[in-house]
Design an enzyme around this catalytic site. Structure first.
Site, PDB file in Angstrom:
ATOM      1  CG  ASP A   1      -1.839  -1.124   1.318  1.00 55.25           C
ATOM      2  OD1 ASP A   1      -2.129  -1.703   0.265  1.00 55.25           O
ATOM      3  OD2 ASP A   1      -2.278  -1.437   2.444  1.00 55.25           O
TER       4      ASP A   1
HETATM    5  N1  URA Z   1      -1.364  -5.888   3.924  1.00 50.89           N
HETATM    6  C1  URA Z   1      -1.819  -4.606   3.913  1.00 50.89           C
HETATM    7  O1  URA Z   1      -2.840  -4.293   4.493  1.00 50.89           O
HETATM    8  N2  URA Z   1      -1.074  -3.697   3.260  1.00 50.89           N
HETATM    9  C2  URA Z   1       0.083  -3.978   2.618  1.00 50.89           C
HETATM   10  O2  URA Z   1       0.707  -3.083   2.052  1.00 50.89           O
HETATM   11  C3  URA Z   1       0.520  -5.319   2.643  1.00 50.89           C
HETATM   12  C4  URA Z   1      -0.223  -6.264   3.300  1.00 50.89           C
END
Ligand code: URA
Length: 230
Positions: free
Chosen positions: A101
């Protein structure tokens, strides 16, 4: 594609001519004389005709330490991308083997070899991904068992695979996942009444992040092989 097809595209050799050139030993693939017109070659095969390179892209396998605020997409109108952290001449044709993310940090793997990255990300492979997580509230004593049992995601109507939680502090933990659902870590903590405030990927299988934020390095031969061999 077949070698004879490549000779047609690159040298405009018809089938008969291609077979003659091959029989005469004028073509090498990855340094070895190739005589079989039906030999399978791909974009990474180094194909030479009488010493002249006809094609052969170099395979690249990199790790990048993603900072917060970079997106793991190829281009973005608002945010810098993880590929922007690479020298310009390294970016072309590269893609991510798994994403993070916008606000997450840590290990990303970038390559131009789709076959290789599929081996790393295919669900059957069960490659553990290890995250450091900070949370807004204390992590309840029951969370370890709940994550081990699996969390139900109504949207997809699935239960997450057993995940291992190691408590590092009242609001800090290390979580190992064996799959990669959308926003999985954040949604798992949300499901137990908590909120992720920082998320950092430390490791994918045996590939461990060991470079400073914003930096990149080539994967070692052993790291590349581990993925290819699985
Ligand atoms: N899980 C999440 O919520 N975000 C990420 O970036 C990776 C795994």
């Amino acid at each position: 594609m077949k070698l004879e097809k490549l000779l047609y595209h690159q040298l405009r050799l018809g089938r008969r001519e291609a077979r003659r050139v091959l029989a005469e030993g004028g073509v090498t693939v990855d340094g070895k004389t190739a005589t079989d017109p039906l030999l399978r070659v791909d974009e990474f095969s180094l194909v030479e005709h009488e010493g002249r390179v006809l094609q052969g892209k170099q395979r690249r396998f990199l790790m990048v330490h993603k900072p917060a605020g970079h997106v793991s997409s190829v281009g973005h109108h608002q945010h810098p991308t993880v590929l922007d952290l690479l020298p310009e001449d390294l970016r072309e044709g590269m893609h991510y083997a798994g994403r993070l993310d916008l606000t997450s940090t840590g290990l990303m793997i970038v390559t131009n070899d789709g076959k290789w990255s599929r081996r790393l990300t295919e669900p059957e492979r069960d490659v553990p991904k290890v995250y450091r997580v900070a949370t807004a509230r204390d992590i309840g004593a029951d969370v370890l068992e709940r994550f081990a049992a699996g969390i139900y995601f109504a949207y997809e109507d699935i239960t997450t695979l057993p995940a291992e939680l190691e408590i590092l502090g009242p609001r800090e933990a290390r979580l190992t996942l064996h799959e990669g659902k959308y926003h999985q870590v954040k949604r798992m903590f949300h499901a137990v009444g908590n909120r992720v405030t920082a998320l950092h990927r430390e490791r994918i299988g045996p590939i461990e992040l060991d470079i400073a934020e914003g930096r990149w390095r080539d994967l070692s031969d052993a790291e590349v092989e581990w993925v290819a061999a699985g």
